[in-house]
Design a protein around this motif. Sequence first.
Motif, PDB file in Angstrom:
ATOM      1  N   UNK A  13       0.828  -1.203   0.000  1.00 43.03           N
ATOM      2  CA  UNK A  13       0.000   0.000   0.000  1.00 43.03           C
ATOM      3  C   UNK A  13       0.864   1.255   0.000  1.00 43.03           C
ATOM      4  N   UNK A  14       1.943   1.242   0.773  1.00 42.77           N
ATOM      5  CA  UNK A  14       2.844   2.391   0.798  1.00 42.77           C
ATOM      6  C   UNK A  14       3.483   2.610  -0.571  1.00 42.77           C
ATOM      7  N   UNK A  15       3.863   1.517  -1.221  1.00 43.94           N
ATOM      8  CA  UNK A  15       4.477   1.627  -2.549  1.00 43.94           C
ATOM      9  C   UNK A  15       3.486   2.212  -3.554  1.00 43.94           C
ATOM     10  N   UNK A  16       2.220   1.809  -3.466  1.00 46.35           N
ATOM     11  CA  UNK A  16       1.209   2.367  -4.359  1.00 46.35           C
ATOM     12  C   UNK A  16       0.970   3.848  -4.064  1.00 46.35           C
ATOM     13  N   UNK A  17       0.986   4.202  -2.772  1.00 49.76           N
ATOM     14  CA  UNK A  17       0.823   5.609  -2.400  1.00 49.76           C
ATOM     15  C   UNK A  17       1.964   6.456  -2.954  1.00 49.76           C
ATOM     16  N   UNK A  18       3.142   5.837  -3.113  1.00 51.09           N
ATOM     17  CA  UNK A  18       4.294   6.543  -3.674  1.00 51.09           C
ATOM     18  C   UNK A  18       4.255   6.579  -5.201  1.00 51.09           C
ATOM     19  N   UNK A  19       3.225   5.976  -5.802  1.00 54.13           N
ATOM     20  CA  UNK A  19       3.075   6.001  -7.253  1.00 54.13           C
ATOM     21  C   UNK A  19       3.861   4.940  -7.988  1.00 54.13           C
ATOM     22  N   UNK A  20       4.375   3.939  -7.266  1.00 53.79           N
ATOM     23  CA  UNK A  20       5.200   2.912  -7.892  1.00 53.79           C
ATOM     24  C   UNK A  20       4.362   1.851  -8.602  1.00 53.79           C
ATOM     25  N   UNK A  21       4.851   1.345  -9.734  1.00 57.98           N
ATOM     26  CA  UNK A  21       4.270   0.115 -10.261  1.00 57.98           C
ATOM     27  C   UNK A  21       4.622  -1.025  -9.308  1.00 57.98           C
ATOM     28  N   UNK A  22       3.652  -1.868  -9.005  1.00 57.02           N
ATOM     29  CA  UNK A  22       3.848  -2.949  -8.037  1.00 57.02           C
ATOM     30  C   UNK A  22       3.518  -4.282  -8.690  1.00 57.02           C
ATOM     31  N   UNK A  23       4.413  -5.228  -8.523  1.00 57.95           N
ATOM     32  CA  UNK A  23       4.192  -6.580  -9.015  1.00 57.95           C
ATOM     33  C   UNK A  23       4.244  -7.522  -7.823  1.00 57.95           C
ATOM     34  N   UNK A  24       3.118  -8.204  -7.556  1.00 61.83           N
ATOM     35  CA  UNK A  24       3.032  -9.069  -6.389  1.00 61.83           C
ATOM     36  C   UNK A  24       2.576 -10.456  -6.814  1.00 61.83           C
ATOM     37  N   UNK A  25       2.805 -11.418  -5.952  1.00 65.22           N
ATOM     38  CA  UNK A  25       2.407 -12.793  -6.237  1.00 65.22           C
ATOM     39  C   UNK A  25       0.922 -12.988  -5.983  1.00 65.22           C
ATOM     40  N   UNK A  26       0.415 -14.140  -6.378  1.00 64.80           N
ATOM     41  CA  UNK A  26      -0.972 -14.477  -6.072  1.00 64.80           C
ATOM     42  C   UNK A  26      -1.144 -14.892  -4.615  1.00 64.80           C
ATOM     43  N   UNK A  27      -0.069 -14.827  -3.834  1.00 68.86           N
ATOM     44  CA  UNK A  27      -0.175 -15.018  -2.390  1.00 68.86           C
ATOM     45  C   UNK A  27      -0.569 -13.741  -1.668  1.00 68.86           C
ATOM     46  N   UNK A  28      -0.588 -12.631  -2.395  1.00 67.48           N
ATOM     47  CA  UNK A  28      -1.011 -11.337  -1.851  1.00 67.48           C
ATOM     48  C   UNK A  28      -2.485 -11.129  -2.215  1.00 67.48           C
ATOM     49  N   UNK A  29      -3.352 -10.848  -1.241  1.00 70.64           N
ATOM     50  CA  UNK A  29      -4.779 -10.685  -1.548  1.00 70.64           C
ATOM     51  C   UNK A  29      -5.026  -9.619  -2.611  1.00 70.64           C
ATOM     52  N   UNK A  30      -6.005  -9.881  -3.474  1.00 65.60           N
ATOM     53  CA  UNK A  30      -6.317  -8.949  -4.558  1.00 65.60           C
ATOM     54  C   UNK A  30      -6.791  -7.599  -4.046  1.00 65.60           C
ATOM     55  N   UNK A  31      -7.452  -7.583  -2.860  1.00 67.28           N
ATOM     56  CA  UNK A  31      -7.954  -6.300  -2.371  1.00 67.28           C
ATOM     57  C   UNK A  31      -6.840  -5.382  -1.894  1.00 67.28           C
ATOM     58  N   UNK A  32      -5.587  -5.875  -1.953  1.00 71.04           N
ATOM     59  CA  UNK A  32      -4.438  -5.018  -1.658  1.00 71.04           C
ATOM     60  C   UNK A  32      -4.063  -4.170  -2.874  1.00 71.04           C
ATOM     61  N   UNK A  33      -4.547  -4.555  -4.048  1.00 65.19           N
ATOM     62  CA  UNK A  33      -4.205  -3.862  -5.289  1.00 65.19           C
ATOM     63  C   UNK A  33      -5.208  -2.742  -5.508  1.00 65.19           C
ATOM     64  N   UNK A  34      -4.771  -1.517  -5.270  1.00 66.99           N
ATOM     65  CA  UNK A  34      -5.674  -0.381  -5.239  1.00 66.99           C
ATOM     66  C   UNK A  34      -5.444   0.626  -6.367  1.00 66.99           C
ATOM     67  N   UNK A  35      -4.426   0.432  -7.164  1.00 63.01           N
ATOM     68  CA  UNK A  35      -4.149   1.358  -8.264  1.00 63.01           C
ATOM     69  C   UNK A  35      -3.949   0.572  -9.558  1.00 63.01           C
ATOM     70  N   UNK A  36      -4.124   1.216 -10.703  1.00 62.63           N
ATOM     71  CA  UNK A  36      -3.936   0.528 -11.987  1.00 62.63           C
ATOM     72  C   UNK A  36      -2.514   0.019 -12.193  1.00 62.63           C
ATOM     73  N   UNK A  37      -1.574   0.562 -11.435  1.00 64.84           N
ATOM     74  CA  UNK A  37      -0.171   0.176 -11.611  1.00 64.84           C
ATOM     75  C   UNK A  37       0.235  -0.994 -10.725  1.00 64.84           C
ATOM     76  N   UNK A  38      -0.743  -1.624 -10.064  1.00 68.84           N
ATOM     77  CA  UNK A  38      -0.462  -2.792  -9.223  1.00 68.84           C
ATOM     78  C   UNK A  38      -1.086  -4.022  -9.873  1.00 68.84           C
ATOM     79  N   UNK A  39      -0.300  -5.087  -9.997  1.00 70.87           N
ATOM     80  CA  UNK A  39      -0.815  -6.300 -10.633  1.00 70.87           C
ATOM     81  C   UNK A  39      -0.197  -7.536 -10.015  1.00 70.87           C
ATOM     82  N   UNK A  40      -0.849  -8.661 -10.234  1.00 78.05           N
ATOM     83  CA  UNK A  40      -0.401  -9.950  -9.705  1.00 78.05           C
ATOM     84  C   UNK A  40       0.182 -10.822 -10.808  1.00 78.05           C
TER      85      UNK A  40
END
Length: 377
Positions: free
Chosen positions: A283-310
């Motif tokens: 969430x902090x990384x998204x607040x900083x405007x970063x593109x975020x790449x996370x595994x499917x072990x991270x809940x989808x509701x953590x992805x709050x911006x278009x630049x975050x994907x699993x």
Amino acid sequence: MLRVLQVVTCMDRGGLETMLMNYYRHIDRTRVQFDFLTHRAREGAYDKEIYSLGGKIFTVPRQNPFSPAYRHALHKFFSAHPAYTVVHAHLDCLSGVVLGCAKQHGVPVRIAHAHTTNQMRDFKYPIKDLYKRIIPRTATDLLACGEDAGRWMFGSAPFLVLPIAIDTEKFRFDKNMREDMRRTLGITKEELLIGHVGQFRKEKNQTFLLDVLHSLRACGTKSKLLFVGDGEKRAAVQNRAAALGLTPYVLFLGVREDVPALLHAMDVFCMPSLYEGMPLAVLEAQAAGLPCLVSNGVPKDCLQTPRARQLPLSAPPSKWAEVILAESKVLSAAPPVLQSFDICENARMLTAYYLQKDAQRRRETAHGSADRVYADV
């Protein structure tokens, strides 16, 4: 003033502890104050700040549900501190042990908080699974960092989701801060910097990021990997980096207080965890405007911006490297909006929650109807 007892392992700079401190800094401390019951004798990273905010810190031995000495220490604590009417436990599967003791001592509000969606399948797992089942019988109220965590921890029992709140203004992108930090770290304009913030634990799966970096460099991409955090698996990750010949390209910064500046220095944030609850760092990384790449072990509701994907962990490191490279080349459009995770409004909600629960349970105790689980806020 209502003093709420927060029960934790130790107040170090982990996601759970940082989340608690975010709330602590912003709650109305003229009405609600936090104290802490920890399970480590050493000083935690946030201890000095807790004292400066008016909190108290108490210590009991390391948690062992089978230890008579541990249970005796809990009973001794609650006998010596009968004024606590709200106890909020953050010990995941073992929260029921502390809350069961609090129940015996007549604490009217006993909150269990779920912060994870799984546990490692080691020799401790059957014990944790057993104690997980007693939580709804020892807690009066159930909270979770997200829907997945609540369902995993509490089953069919009703629970309330308390958002993982952050100070969004603190993480707003600052170009000058980015340039200064990259210069300090020795990162050139041509280099791609992948970042990760988290404790070094098995479930965080940091060695996977080394394989991703290896793939990037193998295809000629000038890239480095930045780790922020510490933990029991750090040496293993460092050894793996050395075995892959990546030591010159991996920065291990340890525990840091300047996480916002470090996030700004990154080009892409990655979290390849085996499982998570609601990771604060994403969430902090998204607040900083970063593109975020996370595994499917991270809940989808953590992805709050278009630049975050699993991406699934079954995808090879080369695929992760391909996506990272593509995301790093996309310019950010508008600044991210994470209103539902903003600390100010959520801190007001938590203040009201504690006060309401305390008043509610006092009324119920007076009428002899205590010890039912509620989620009606």
